[in-house]
Motif scaffolding. Structure first.
Motif, PDB file in Angstrom:
ATOM      1  N   MET A 108      18.186  21.549  35.785  1.00 23.64           N
ATOM      2  CA  MET A 108      18.548  21.268  34.393  1.00 23.64           C
ATOM      3  C   MET A 108      19.320  19.824  34.703  1.00 23.64           C
ATOM      4  N   ASP A 109      19.249  18.824  33.800  1.00 22.89           N
ATOM      5  CA  ASP A 109      20.020  17.647  33.913  1.00 22.89           C
ATOM      6  C   ASP A 109      21.465  18.126  33.714  1.00 22.89           C
ATOM      7  N   LYS A 110      22.338  17.073  34.007  1.00 22.65           N
ATOM      8  CA  LYS A 110      23.824  17.203  33.811  1.00 22.65           C
ATOM      9  C   LYS A 110      23.946  16.786  32.403  1.00 22.65           C
ATOM     10  N   SER A 111      24.549  17.295  31.839  1.00 20.35           N
ATOM     11  CA  SER A 111      25.053  16.865  30.305  1.00 20.35           C
ATOM     12  C   SER A 111      26.210  17.891  29.913  1.00 20.35           C
ATOM     13  N   SER A 112      26.327  17.885  28.490  1.00 18.07           N
ATOM     14  CA  SER A 112      27.403  18.576  28.003  1.00 18.07           C
ATOM     15  C   SER A 112      26.869  20.247  27.793  1.00 18.07           C
ATOM     16  N   TYR A 113      28.148  20.928  27.757  1.00 21.00           N
ATOM     17  CA  TYR A 113      27.601  22.389  27.453  1.00 21.00           C
ATOM     18  C   TYR A 113      28.656  23.089  26.888  1.00 21.00           C
ATOM     19  N   TYR A 114      28.459  23.499  25.539  1.00 21.96           N
ATOM     20  CA  TYR A 114      29.589  24.027  24.763  1.00 21.96           C
ATOM     21  C   TYR A 114      29.089  25.857  24.546  1.00 21.96           C
TER      22      TYR A 114
ATOM     23  N   ALA B  16      29.801  34.859  28.959  1.00 20.34           N
ATOM     24  CA  ALA B  16      30.229  33.364  28.496  1.00 20.34           C
ATOM     25  C   ALA B  16      30.930  32.726  29.640  1.00 20.34           C
ATOM     26  N   ASP B  17      31.690  33.646  30.297  1.00 24.37           N
ATOM     27  CA  ASP B  17      32.527  32.944  31.486  1.00 24.37           C
ATOM     28  C   ASP B  17      31.499  32.671  32.542  1.00 24.37           C
ATOM     29  N   VAL B  18      30.608  33.477  32.875  1.00 27.01           N
ATOM     30  CA  VAL B  18      29.638  33.232  34.021  1.00 27.01           C
ATOM     31  C   VAL B  18      28.870  31.941  33.420  1.00 27.01           C
ATOM     32  N   LEU B  19      28.353  31.955  32.349  1.00 27.87           N
ATOM     33  CA  LEU B  19      27.507  30.767  32.102  1.00 27.87           C
ATOM     34  C   LEU B  19      28.386  29.282  32.192  1.00 27.87           C
ATOM     35  N   ALA B  20      29.553  29.284  31.662  1.00 24.95           N
ATOM     36  CA  ALA B  20      30.411  28.422  31.717  1.00 24.95           C
ATOM     37  C   ALA B  20      30.823  27.908  33.377  1.00 24.95           C
ATOM     38  N   ARG B  21      30.937  28.885  34.032  1.00 24.11           N
ATOM     39  CA  ARG B  21      31.064  28.600  35.532  1.00 24.11           C
ATOM     40  C   ARG B  21      29.740  27.969  36.247  1.00 24.11           C
ATOM     41  N   TYR B  22      28.652  28.479  35.731  1.00 23.74           N
ATOM     42  CA  TYR B  22      27.488  27.764  36.255  1.00 23.74           C
ATOM     43  C   TYR B  22      27.134  26.313  35.969  1.00 23.74           C
ATOM     44  N   HIS B  23      27.455  26.092  34.505  1.00 18.44           N
ATOM     45  CA  HIS B  23      27.418  24.914  34.183  1.00 18.44           C
ATOM     46  C   HIS B  23      28.457  23.889  34.827  1.00 18.44           C
ATOM     47  N   ARG B  24      29.665  24.460  34.984  1.00 20.80           N
ATOM     48  CA  ARG B  24      30.446  23.625  35.690  1.00 20.80           C
ATOM     49  C   ARG B  24      30.165  23.250  37.088  1.00 20.80           C
ATOM     50  N   ALA B  25      29.740  24.163  37.781  1.00 21.75           N
ATOM     51  CA  ALA B  25      29.074  24.080  38.998  1.00 21.75           C
ATOM     52  C   ALA B  25      28.029  23.008  39.300  1.00 21.75           C
ATOM     53  N   LYS B  26      27.126  22.876  38.096  1.00 22.13           N
ATOM     54  CA  LYS B  26      26.013  21.920  38.080  1.00 22.13           C
ATOM     55  C   LYS B  26      26.703  20.704  37.761  1.00 22.13           C
ATOM     56  N   GLY B  27      27.892  20.530  37.270  1.00 25.56           N
ATOM     57  CA  GLY B  27      28.595  19.287  36.872  1.00 25.56           C
ATOM     58  C   GLY B  27      28.490  18.880  35.522  1.00 25.56           C
ATOM     59  N   ASP B  28      27.906  20.026  34.751  1.00 25.80           N
ATOM     60  CA  ASP B  28      28.006  19.572  33.337  1.00 25.80           C
ATOM     61  C   ASP B  28      29.580  19.411  32.748  1.00 25.80           C
ATOM     62  N   ASP B  29      29.565  18.808  31.744  1.00 23.22           N
ATOM     63  CA  ASP B  29      30.764  18.574  30.927  1.00 23.22           C
ATOM     64  C   ASP B  29      30.925  19.709  29.917  1.00 23.22           C
TER      65      ASP B  29
END
Length: 656
Positions: free
Chosen positions: A1-7, A30-43
């Protein structure tokens, strides 16, 4: 997945009572999903909060002899404390009693009123207090009961304000049809479309203060307050700057993903989209409705006394183990069963036997043979490279699982790497290498296994942040390396530095002994006896006993028979009868051990589509894990497997 924003958002929870496992599940997800996206570098932005207006809150406050605001202030702490305990990393916690939210709600209502999208009319209908919803007579269940919760409804005739929701029915049907990923899973979209086959009525969005004073006052009529759902849903945009911080709002809203329980599907997939359309805001990217946690096959209910308290489970077995079970135990979209016995079985199998055992083996062998330091690897052999490749393949598999909301499948892929790591140690036999003085080969094996543990710990970090940080510390990683974790670093090879001192810790996941659990249950016998005496139970009419060997249809349906494809097969060493196999059950790959080695050669099994009992408790047979049982017929002439005709028949298909 490309790095992008995630809400990502959770529903905001009512403050009329303490949180339960349903609240914990959605929030941990929601926390697990948010942590994964932060680890990917997503905003990334993660919003949760509490719904603090409405009749339920007012009734709870009256029952507790306090004001509604006092009820909110006291109860909200229970949620905030639980989220802190469970390691929830929300970026904001919104309360609908906050002025920042009420200001936006009033502004939106005034705008809709000015554009004639809100009007006043007399209303006659049935109202369900627990659900905070009106229903027409044709919508009610038999006996005038609420179609959602089954409770009695009250007839109400009064003047109210209405939102012209019916204006958007055709548009909403078309939007859902044109955007198949908008409502997930797809069968929930079909439910919403089924609801929309009937004429959509306008939505009552007010309550007279004479009946309900606790709410946001309408800006155009001070005798009324806002309907709780119309108020609550707006939190998703007020919480990220709509009407107050346009830069922040534009940054995150375009990538919004709502997580909800299936019981609030209509409000989120009918009310909310039509509200957004009227307000002039684009739709969220997705609305995902997950299932319920059941106790066995029964829905959790306060009246039945079977509600699981997440705080108790976290205290008893550890926060990370509880988080792991919630994420690994439910296929997103479907209901799942929660019992303490199932929790213990998965904990012992996945965490104690598999992951904890692999770490313990590596560290103890390094301590014994390399003075507690990570050994330097020699030349890598095919087995080493294959295990490393399997670990790196799991990175993409997990990323895809997160993206497609199949988190349990992604977790199972990672745990298959752990199981492969344990099989790798069985195959390479490092204890024998040590005994024979093959130091270089021993160092390569231990280094390879340690590197796999590094990758696995990173993949599981969003689920079990404390335990995986502890695992990485055990491998000699510095606090800076542990805290600077990101997904990109998992793809690097040879990250661990040879010569680094390992840290011998107590068992990462101490095995839970069932005997210990039973002992705990006996700790307060007098209290238990007292409870039993206090109950007055009507004697059950005795059912006619079943003939010996006969079962009921309910008992039969507890057994899950599924097709499975045999991927690998080999005899279990030092046994005559046992064959260990790797089987594919749908998207899941799992180990299986069966006593068929005298009747089948490995090459005869590979590629066969067999039938297995898929929900059998995992077992360890001669040191090999077995997750299921195959079906076979046996007589004095031999043994034959139950197989499926046609080699192209898929695995994972239910039988029965």
């Amino acid at each position: 997945m490309d790095k992008s924003s995630y809400y990502v958002t959770t529903p905001i929870y009512y403050v009329n009572d303490k949180p339960h496992i349903g609240h914990a599940y959605t929030t941990v997800l929601a926390d697990v999903l948010a942590r994964y996206h932060r680890a990917k570098g997503d905003d990334t932005f993660f919003l949760t909060g509490t719904d603090e207006h409405g009749q339920k809150v007012q009734k709870a406050a009256d029952a507790n002899n306090m004001t509604p605001q006092q009820q909110c202030d006291e109860t909200v702490v229970r949620f905030q404390e639980l989220w802190k305990k469970l390691g929830i990393t929300n970026d904001d916690f919104i309360r609908t009693t906050q002025e920042r939210h009420k200001k936006i709600v009033r502004a939106i209502m005034q705008d809709l009123y000015d554009r004639d999208l809100i009007y006043k009319a007399e209303y006659k209908g049935r109202y369900c207090v627990p659900c905070e919803r009106f229903f027409t007579e044709k919508d009610l269940a038999e006996g005038g009961l609420c179609p959602d919760c089954g409770r009695p409804t009250d007839e109400i005739i009064e003047s109210n304000y209405f939102f012209r929701m019916s204006k958007y029915q055709d548009w909403l049907i078309q939007y859902i049809t044109d955007h198949p990923d908008f409502i997930q899973p797809s069968f929930r979209a079909n439910e919403t479309l089924g609801f929309l086959r009937k004429p959509l009525e306008d939505l009552c969005i007010s309550r007279p203060k004479s009946r309900l004073a606790w709410g946001i006052e309408l800006p155009f009529d001070s005798d009324y307050v806002c309907y709780v759902w119309f108020d609550a849903l707006i939190n998703y945009i007020s919480g990220i700057g709509y009407g107050s911080d346009e830069e922040k709002f534009n940054r995150f809203w375009k990538s919004c993903h709502h997580l909800i329980g299936k019981d609030i599907l209509t409000t989120h997939t009918v009310y909310w989209p039509t509200m957004l359309k009227a307000i002039g805001v684009e739709m969220p990217q997705s609305i995902f409705a997950h299932g319920w946690w059941l106790v066995g096959t029964t829905k959790m209910s306060k009246s039945l006394g079977n509600v699981v308290n997440p705080m108790d489970m976290a205290d008893k077995y550890g926060v990370d183990a509880f988080r792991y079970f919630l994420m690994a135990g439910m296929t997103l979209g479907n209901d799942a069963s929660f019992t303490e016995e199932e929790f213990i079985a998965r904990y012992n199998s996945d965490l104690a036997n598999d992951l904890g055992n692999l770490l313990s083996r590596v560290v103890k062998l390094a301590i014994k043979n390399f003075d507690g330091k990570l050994p330097k690897p020699g030349e890598f052999q095919q087995l080493d490279l294959e295990l490393g490749a399997k670990a790196h393949q799991a990175i993409d598999a997990l990323a895809g699982a997160v993206n497609n909301m199949k988190l349990d499948k992604g977790i199972d892929t990672v745990m298959n790497v752990v199981r492969a790591g344990n099989r790798y140690l069985e195959q390479t036999a490092p204890w024998t290498l040590a005994k024979n003085g093959e130091t270089e080969r021993l160092g390569t094996v231990l280094y390879t296994a340690a590197e796999v543990l590094r990758v696995v710990s990173g993949l599981l970090m969003p689920l079990m942040p404390e335990k995986m940080s502890e695992l990485r510390y055990t491998l000699g990683m510095t606090p800076e390396e542990i805290n600077a974790f990101d997904f990109d670093s998992l793809r690097n090879i040879g990250v661990l530095t040879p010569g680094t001192e390992l840290h011998d810790i107590a068992a990462l996941f101490p095995r839970i002994l069932v005997e210990d659990k039973a002992a705990c249950a006996k700790a307060e016998p007098k209290k238990q006896e007292k409870k039993e005496k206090a109950k007055t139970v009507k004697p059950k009419q005795e059912e006619e006993p079943l003939p010996e060997g006969i079962i009921t249809i309910d008992q039969f349906f507890k057994v899950q028979l599924k097709t499975a494809k045999v991927l690998t097969a080999e005899p279990v060493a030092n046994t005559e009868k046992l064959m260990k196999m790797t089987i594919e059950v749908g998207e899941e790959v799992r180990p299986l051990v069966a006593g068929i080695a005298q009747f089948y050669k490995p090459e005869e099994l590979i590629g066969k589509t067999i039938v297995v009992v898929a929900n059998l408790r995992p077992a360890v047979i001669r040191g090999n894990e077995s997750r299921g049982m195959l079906l076979a017929a046996k007589n004095e002439n031999g043994l034959k497997l139950v197989t499926i005709d046609g080699g192209d028949f898929p695995s994972g298909v239910s039988i029965g």
